[in-house]
Design a protein around this motif. Structure first.
Motif, PDB file in Angstrom:
ATOM      1  N   TYR A   1      14.965 -23.851  16.244  1.00 12.11           N
ATOM      2  CA  TYR A   1      14.343 -24.863  17.091  1.00 12.11           C
ATOM      3  C   TYR A   1      15.323 -25.196  18.198  1.00 12.11           C
ATOM      4  CZ  TYR A   1      11.064 -25.558  13.260  1.00 12.11           C
ATOM      5  OH  TYR A   1      10.118 -25.365  12.297  1.00 12.11           O
ATOM      6  N   TYR A   2      14.816 -25.741  19.275  1.00 14.74           N
ATOM      7  CA  TYR A   2      15.692 -26.036  20.398  1.00 14.74           C
ATOM      8  C   TYR A   2      16.501 -27.321  20.206  1.00 14.74           C
ATOM      9  CZ  TYR A   2      13.198 -22.471  23.090  1.00 14.74           C
ATOM     10  OH  TYR A   2      12.661 -21.291  23.546  1.00 14.74           O
ATOM     11  N   GLY A   3      15.985 -28.249  19.416  1.00 12.84           N
ATOM     12  CA  GLY A   3      16.603 -29.561  19.329  1.00 12.84           C
ATOM     13  C   GLY A   3      17.648 -29.681  18.243  1.00 12.84           C
ATOM     14  N   LEU A   4      18.321 -30.822  18.232  1.00 14.39           N
ATOM     15  CA  LEU A   4      19.417 -31.089  17.310  1.00 14.39           C
ATOM     16  C   LEU A   4      18.930 -31.147  15.867  1.00 14.39           C
ATOM     17  CD1 LEU A   4      21.189 -33.942  19.319  1.00 14.39           C
ATOM     18  CD2 LEU A   4      21.568 -31.475  19.474  1.00 14.39           C
ATOM     19  N   GLY A   5      19.821 -30.799  14.957  1.00 12.56           N
ATOM     20  CA  GLY A   5      19.552 -30.919  13.530  1.00 12.56           C
ATOM     21  C   GLY A   5      20.704 -31.628  12.860  1.00 12.56           C
ATOM     22  N   TYR A   6      20.398 -32.493  11.900  1.00 10.97           N
ATOM     23  CA  TYR A   6      21.429 -33.305  11.255  1.00 10.97           C
ATOM     24  C   TYR A   6      21.510 -33.095   9.752  1.00 10.97           C
ATOM     25  CZ  TYR A   6      21.729 -35.861  15.654  1.00 10.97           C
ATOM     26  OH  TYR A   6      21.913 -36.207  16.972  1.00 10.97           O
ATOM     27  N   ARG A   7      20.577 -32.367   9.199  1.00 14.65           N
ATOM     28  CA  ARG A   7      20.554 -32.136   7.768  1.00 14.65           C
ATOM     29  C   ARG A   7      20.682 -30.644   7.486  1.00 14.65           C
ATOM     30  NH1 ARG A   7      14.907 -33.978   6.030  1.00 14.65           N
ATOM     31  NH2 ARG A   7      14.450 -32.562   7.750  1.00 14.65           N
ATOM     32  N   ALA A   8      21.291 -30.321   6.335  1.00 15.26           N
ATOM     33  CA  ALA A   8      21.450 -28.914   5.979  1.00 15.26           C
ATOM     34  C   ALA A   8      20.099 -28.212   5.892  1.00 15.26           C
ATOM     35  CB  ALA A   8      22.209 -28.796   4.670  1.00 15.26           C
ATOM     36  N   VAL A   9      19.077 -28.901   5.434  1.00 24.50           N
ATOM     37  CA  VAL A   9      17.747 -28.285   5.290  1.00 24.50           C
ATOM     38  C   VAL A   9      17.111 -27.965   6.642  1.00 24.50           C
ATOM     39  CG1 VAL A   9      17.298 -29.315   3.053  1.00 24.50           C
ATOM     40  CG2 VAL A   9      16.594 -30.524   5.134  1.00 24.50           C
ATOM     41  N   ASP A  10      17.652 -28.514   7.719  1.00 24.70           N
ATOM     42  CA  ASP A  10      17.137 -28.219   9.053  1.00 24.70           C
ATOM     43  C   ASP A  10      17.547 -26.829   9.529  1.00 24.70           C
ATOM     44  OD1 ASP A  10      17.800 -31.605  10.254  1.00 24.70           O
ATOM     45  OD2 ASP A  10      16.039 -30.759   9.244  1.00 24.70           O
ATOM     46  N   PHE A  11      18.501 -26.204   8.837  1.00 24.69           N
ATOM     47  CA  PHE A  11      19.094 -24.951   9.302  1.00 24.69           C
ATOM     48  C   PHE A  11      18.763 -23.808   8.355  1.00 24.69           C
ATOM     49  CE2 PHE A  11      21.736 -26.526  12.749  1.00 24.69           C
ATOM     50  CZ  PHE A  11      21.741 -27.887  12.482  1.00 24.69           C
ATOM     51  N   GLY A  12      18.378 -22.672   8.924  1.00 30.17           N
ATOM     52  CA  GLY A  12      17.937 -21.555   8.108  1.00 30.17           C
ATOM     53  C   GLY A  12      18.937 -20.438   7.957  1.00 30.17           C
ATOM     54  N   SER A  13      19.969 -20.421   8.806  1.00 25.86           N
ATOM     55  CA  SER A  13      20.974 -19.354   8.754  1.00 25.86           C
ATOM     56  C   SER A  13      22.351 -19.986   8.666  1.00 25.86           C
ATOM     57  CB  SER A  13      20.888 -18.467  10.001  1.00 25.86           C
ATOM     58  OG  SER A  13      19.622 -17.846  10.093  1.00 25.86           O
ATOM     59  N   TRP A  14      23.200 -19.376   7.848  1.00 24.89           N
ATOM     60  CA  TRP A  14      24.526 -19.924   7.591  1.00 24.89           C
ATOM     61  C   TRP A  14      25.578 -18.819   7.645  1.00 24.89           C
ATOM     62  CZ3 TRP A  14      25.465 -25.125   6.656  1.00 24.89           C
ATOM     63  CH2 TRP A  14      24.335 -25.923   6.510  1.00 24.89           C
ATOM     64  N   GLY A  15      26.768 -19.187   8.093  1.00 20.48           N
ATOM     65  CA  GLY A  15      27.908 -18.297   7.997  1.00 20.48           C
ATOM     66  C   GLY A  15      28.559 -18.401   6.639  1.00 20.48           C
ATOM     67  N   GLN A  16      29.638 -17.628   6.466  1.00 19.59           N
ATOM     68  CA  GLN A  16      30.321 -17.581   5.173  1.00 19.59           C
ATOM     69  C   GLN A  16      31.348 -18.693   5.023  1.00 19.59           C
ATOM     70  OE1 GLN A  16      31.241 -15.889   7.775  1.00 19.59           O
ATOM     71  NE2 GLN A  16      33.468 -16.105   7.825  1.00 19.59           N
ATOM     72  N   GLY A  17      31.678 -19.355   6.111  1.00 19.49           N
ATOM     73  CA  GLY A  17      32.622 -20.469   6.069  1.00 19.49           C
ATOM     74  C   GLY A  17      34.032 -20.062   6.421  1.00 19.49           C
ATOM     75  N   THR A  18      34.794 -21.020   6.927  1.00 20.57           N
ATOM     76  CA  THR A  18      36.214 -20.813   7.221  1.00 20.57           C
ATOM     77  C   THR A  18      36.985 -22.027   6.721  1.00 20.57           C
ATOM     78  OG1 THR A  18      37.803 -20.241   8.957  1.00 20.57           O
ATOM     79  CG2 THR A  18      36.051 -21.763   9.576  1.00 20.57           C
ATOM     80  N   GLN A  19      38.103 -21.769   6.064  1.00 20.91           N
ATOM     81  CA  GLN A  19      38.881 -22.841   5.439  1.00 20.91           C
ATOM     82  C   GLN A  19      39.747 -23.556   6.476  1.00 20.91           C
ATOM     83  OE1 GLN A  19      39.079 -23.904   2.015  1.00 20.91           O
ATOM     84  NE2 GLN A  19      40.229 -25.577   2.974  1.00 20.91           N
ATOM     85  N   VAL A  20      39.684 -24.873   6.460  1.00 20.46           N
ATOM     86  CA  VAL A  20      40.568 -25.711   7.257  1.00 20.46           C
ATOM     87  C   VAL A  20      41.358 -26.591   6.296  1.00 20.46           C
ATOM     88  CG1 VAL A  20      40.704 -27.596   8.923  1.00 20.46           C
ATOM     89  CG2 VAL A  20      39.105 -25.702   9.296  1.00 20.46           C
ATOM     90  N   THR A  21      42.675 -26.526   6.387  1.00 17.18           N
ATOM     91  CA  THR A  21      43.541 -27.322   5.539  1.00 17.18           C
ATOM     92  C   THR A  21      44.479 -28.133   6.417  1.00 17.18           C
ATOM     93  OG1 THR A  21      43.452 -25.648   3.787  1.00 17.18           O
ATOM     94  CG2 THR A  21      45.200 -27.300   3.651  1.00 17.18           C
ATOM     95  N   VAL A  22      44.468 -29.450   6.226  1.00 13.34           N
ATOM     96  CA  VAL A  22      45.307 -30.343   7.018  1.00 13.34           C
ATOM     97  C   VAL A  22      46.343 -30.966   6.084  1.00 13.34           C
ATOM     98  CG1 VAL A  22      45.367 -32.276   8.609  1.00 13.34           C
ATOM     99  CG2 VAL A  22      43.336 -30.807   8.509  1.00 13.34           C
ATOM    100  N   SER A  23      47.587 -30.714   6.347  1.00 14.44           N
ATOM    101  CA  SER A  23      48.657 -31.248   5.503  1.00 14.44           C
ATOM    102  C   SER A  23      49.147 -32.574   6.061  1.00 14.44           C
ATOM    103  CB  SER A  23      49.799 -30.252   5.417  1.00 14.44           C
ATOM    104  OG  SER A  23      50.375 -30.059   6.691  1.00 14.44           O
ATOM    105  N   SER A  24      49.585 -33.438   5.142  1.00 16.37           N
ATOM    106  CA  SER A  24      50.065 -34.773   5.551  1.00 16.37           C
ATOM    107  C   SER A  24      51.545 -34.765   5.858  1.00 16.37           C
ATOM    108  CB  SER A  24      49.758 -35.778   4.456  1.00 16.37           C
ATOM    109  OG  SER A  24      50.359 -35.375   3.251  1.00 16.37           O
TER     110      SER A  24
END
Length: 124
Positions: free
Chosen positions: A101-124
């Motif tokens: 769809y052209y408009g914004l989506g705010y919920r996971a169910v609004d999206f039909g395609s997903w990537g595999q993910g990338t890890q972000v780690t922030v150290s203190s």
């Protein structure tokens, strides 16, 4: 379906910055609104940011407003998430998602395609 591949994650100190990229293939990229979500260990996947098909409209979770910026380059079939002033609580796997769809989506169910993910780690 559009195929999505994230990159740019890594380890960074608190206060630092990272830019995530998500490359899309398989369908006409500018037919899709895009989003970024994240999932920390033991927690549910949560919305981070969204952008419409043209890049003229964006939306953010309250906890990233003023720190993260979503953008897209339709000529490169890529969406970005610039993350500044990172905090340890930003540590998570970050996922790129597309909705047909052209408009914004705010919920996971609004999206039909997903990537595999990338890890972000922030150290203190």
């Amino acid at each position: 379906q559009v195929q999505l591949v994230e990159s740019g994650g890594g380890l960074v100190q608190a206060g630092g910055s990272l830019r995530l990229s998500c490359a899309a293939s398989g369908r006409t990229f500018n037919n899709y609104a895009m989003g970024w979500f994240r999932q920390a260990p033991g927690k549910e996947r949560e919305f981070v940011a969204t952008i419409n098909w043209s890049g003229t409209s964006t939306g953010y979770a309250d906890f990233v407003k003023g720190r993260f910026t979503i953008s897209r380059d339709n000529a490169k079939n890529t969406v970005y998430l610039q993350m500044n002033s990172l905090k340890p609580e930003d540590t998570a796997v970050y996922y790129c998602a597309a909705r047909s769809y052209y408009g914004l989506g705010y919920r996971a169910v609004d999206f039909g395609s997903w990537g595999q993910g990338t890890q972000v780690t922030v150290s203190s």
